[in-house]
Scaffold this active site. Structure first.
Site, PDB file in Angstrom:
ATOM      1  N   ILE A  34       0.829  -1.213   0.000  1.00 23.82           N
ATOM      2  CA  ILE A  34       0.000   0.000   0.000  1.00 23.82           C
ATOM      3  C   ILE A  34       0.865   1.266   0.000  1.00 23.82           C
ATOM      4  CG2 ILE A  34      -0.261   0.366   2.502  1.00 23.82           C
ATOM      5  CD1 ILE A  34      -3.319   0.538   1.957  1.00 23.82           C
ATOM      6  N   GLY A  99      12.771  -4.536  11.898  1.00 22.98           N
ATOM      7  CA  GLY A  99      11.931  -3.592  11.158  1.00 22.98           C
ATOM      8  C   GLY A  99      10.566  -4.143  10.784  1.00 22.98           C
ATOM      9  N   HIS A 106       5.889 -12.045   5.714  1.00 17.11           N
ATOM     10  CA  HIS A 106       5.740 -11.521   4.349  1.00 17.11           C
ATOM     11  C   HIS A 106       7.101 -11.281   3.739  1.00 17.11           C
ATOM     12  CE1 HIS A 106       5.553  -8.163   7.193  1.00 17.11           C
ATOM     13  NE2 HIS A 106       6.193  -7.435   6.278  1.00 17.11           N
TER      14      HIS A 106
END
Ligand code: 5GP
Ligand code: ZN
Length: 119
Positions: A34, A99, A106
């Site tokens: 996104i 992070g 993913h």
């Protein structure tokens, strides 16, 4: 197929949150990030809820191998130029210091002409 009701990527897998799909099969979904860092930036997730690479067990080896093998094919499909002039980056952020913000495993796949926003 186990899903975590609070996990945004499980909701994307279930179609409860919309995404721009790149690829789907029985065990893997790939969709555009996104907030892309690069001209091509998509995520590949196992449909099964796995929090991170740290929870991977020997039974997941085939799945992870298939995800990695798929990455360059999908990168080409999404417009990355071929190796070696083109190519792409594969990143799996793991844990806070790694992070990781979304705790459903993913694989980031990033590519396309530089400069990129990050990396
Ligand atoms: P992480 O920092 O956990 O490795 O990366 C999470 C990634 O998921 C970020 O790049 C972020 O932009 C992306 N992301 C977070 N929420 C959504 C969402 O609802 N839809 C999509 N397509 N990507 C998301
Ligand atoms: Zn999940």
């Amino acid at each position: 197929m186990s899903a975590d009701p609070h996990c945004i990527f499980c909701k994307i897998v279930e179609g409860k949150i919309p995404s721009r799909k790149v690829y789907e099969d029985d065990e893997i979904l790939a969709f555009h990030d996104i907030n892309p860092w690069a001209p091509v930036h998509f995520l590949m997730v196992p449909k099964e809820h796995l929090p991170s690479l740290a929870q991977v067990e020997p039974r997941h080896a085939g799945l992870l191998g298939r995800m990695l093998a798929l990455a360059p094919k999908l990168a080409l499909q999404e417009g990355c130029r071929p190796y070696p002039e083109g190519g792409h980056r594969v990143v799996i952020n793991t844990g806070a210091e790694g992070g990781q913000e979304v705790h459903h495993l993913h694989v980031h796949v990033m590519g396309g002409p530089r400069p990129w926003l990050k990396g």
